[in-house]
Structures are given as C-alpha cells and as structure tokens.
Design an enzyme around this catalytic site. Structure first.
Site, PDB file in Angstrom:
ATOM      1  N   ASP A  25       0.860  -1.178   0.000  1.00 29.25           N
ATOM      2  CA  ASP A  25       0.000   0.000   0.000  1.00 29.25           C
ATOM      3  C   ASP A  25       0.898   1.230   0.000  1.00 29.25           C
ATOM      4  OD1 ASP A  25      -2.115  -1.711   0.120  1.00 29.25           O
ATOM      5  OD2 ASP A  25      -2.745  -1.181   2.147  1.00 29.25           O
ATOM      6  N   ASP A  42     -15.052  -3.377  -1.978  1.00 32.83           N
ATOM      7  CA  ASP A  42     -14.720  -3.158  -0.573  1.00 32.83           C
ATOM      8  C   ASP A  42     -16.018  -2.994   0.202  1.00 32.83           C
ATOM      9  OD1 ASP A  42     -12.102  -3.091  -1.503  1.00 32.83           O
ATOM     10  OD2 ASP A  42     -12.097  -0.913  -1.687  1.00 32.83           O
TER      11      ASP A  42
END
Length: 238
Positions: free
Chosen positions: A8, A129
């Site tokens: 990330d 998500d």
C-alpha cells in the site's frame, strides 16, 4: 490458491492502514521498490499495489513508483486507487500494469467502467470493498446504495471475470478473514474469480481459505508483522 503480497503506497512509502483509517498509518518500508524486490526474491511474480493517495484524492498519484517496480524487477502488478475514468485505465495499462482494480469508477462512472470491462475483460478487477454490508468507494469514505447481489449480478452479465473483495472491518486488524462472506460469494457467484482480502493473520487462515476453494488471497499486514513468512506464502503458489 494464489497468494498475492501487497504494497500500500502513501506518499511514496510502503504502509498499512488500520481499518482503512488514514489517521492510523504504519510505515513498513520507505522504498516500495526495495519491498517489491523482497517479494520477487521469494518467488512471487505478481503483486498487489494500492495507491492510497489516489484513492483519497481521486487521481493516480504513485504511478512513478509502480512503474519503477515494473521496470526494475520485471514483475506483474495489479493496482487500484484513484481510477476514475476510462482514460485512467488506458493510461495504467499503457504504463505496464497487468490488471486494474476499480471501485469508485464502477459505482460512480459506470459508463466508463463498462467500456473498460468490454474492451479489457481480462485486465479489469472489480474492487468490492465492503463496509457495514455495503460497497464502499472513494478511499472507503462513501458507500453505494445498490445491494451487493444486484450489483455483482449486473457486472457479471457485462463480462466481469474477477473480484477483489475486502471486508474493511477486517483490513489491517489481523483478526482473521470474514470466511462466511467469502464462502457465500464463492457459492453464489461461481462465474467469477474471487480474491479475498483483509484480516489474514496466520497459516491457519490461509489453509482455511484454500480448503474453501477461494481462488486467491491478498496478504499484507500478516507478512509485515511477521505472522506469515514469504516462504509460507509462496508455498501455495507451487
């Protein structure tokens, strides 16, 4: 089951967020290329990279770092964060990305998303998500009204092949994946390749996902915190 190590990116550094909060950030490596090199040396030829700046700001920010990973290491990268238009997708594919993960665009710019899905079906991943039972987008800050089942069914009818599903309540917590969620999705939507993400904390979790015939899993914090070794992760890919 394919295991996919994650990076990330926030401000050009390899980090992890806790439950998607930009206020709870841990920096694991200031050099994403250095981190990706460790993955390659362990035998991984495909990694997962998220542009956290882009997810929040609505523009792809960390592409130079991702291009550096691809050019220096020659590995395959799937990426998401800040992708809003069909032109963004084309730009990323032309830059060498193997797969593009879209959340916001699939919800808020469906016309461009469906165009990308039609032209590049094997390169497109729906980033689904989930937050409180709803599909979240825009850096997990907003949620859609359409149900998961309705949305996924429509997307499959339009050629969707692959879904990356993250339970945000599990992400970065090391509390174990939402096994019921992934098993239900795998059972109800047999036409898609499902990538699980969020909560993996141990080899037991990986074995359980593998036994449930989940096609792939993204692993982040469990590796960075030393809960699972790269060698253990890579063993699933053989």
């Amino acid at each position: 089951m394919q295991t996919i190590p994650a990076i990330d990116l926030l401000n050009g550094q390899a980090v992890r967020l806790h439950k998607g909060s930009y206020e709870e950030v841990t920096v694991y490596d200031k050099s994403p290329v250095n981190q990706a090199k460790k993955f390659k040396e362990a035998g991984f030829d495909h990694i997962h990279v998220v542009d956290l700046n882009g997810a929040k700001e609505g523009r792809f920010v960390n592409l130079p770092h991702i291009k550096e990973i691809i050019s220096e290491l020659g590995i395959s990268v799937q990426t998401g964060g800040g992708i809003r238009t069909f032109e963004d997708v084309e730009m990323l594919l032309e830059a060498g990305l193997s797969k593009v993960i879209c959340s916001y665009m699939a919800i808020k710019n469906e016309k461009d998303w469906l165009k990308a899905l039609d032209l590049y079906p094997q390169n497109m991943i729906l980033g689904m998500d989930l937050k409180d039972g709803k599909i979240a987008y825009s850096g997990w800050l907003e949620t859609a009204e359409e149900s998961i089942e309705s949305f996924l069914s429509r997307m499959i009818d339009n050629g969707l092949q692959e879904v990356l599903c993250t339970d945000i309540s599990k992400d970065g917590t090391l509390s174990g994946p939402n096994f019921d969620l992934y098993q239900d999705l795998h059972h109800n939507f047999t036409d898609i390749r499902l990538i699980a993400s969020g909560g993996v904390s141990s080899m037991e979790d990986l074995n359980k996902l593998n036994d449930a015939n989940i096609e792939a899993v993204v692993i982040g914090k469990a590796y960075y915190e030393g809960r699972i070794s790269l060698e253990e992760m890579a063993a699933f890919n053989k």
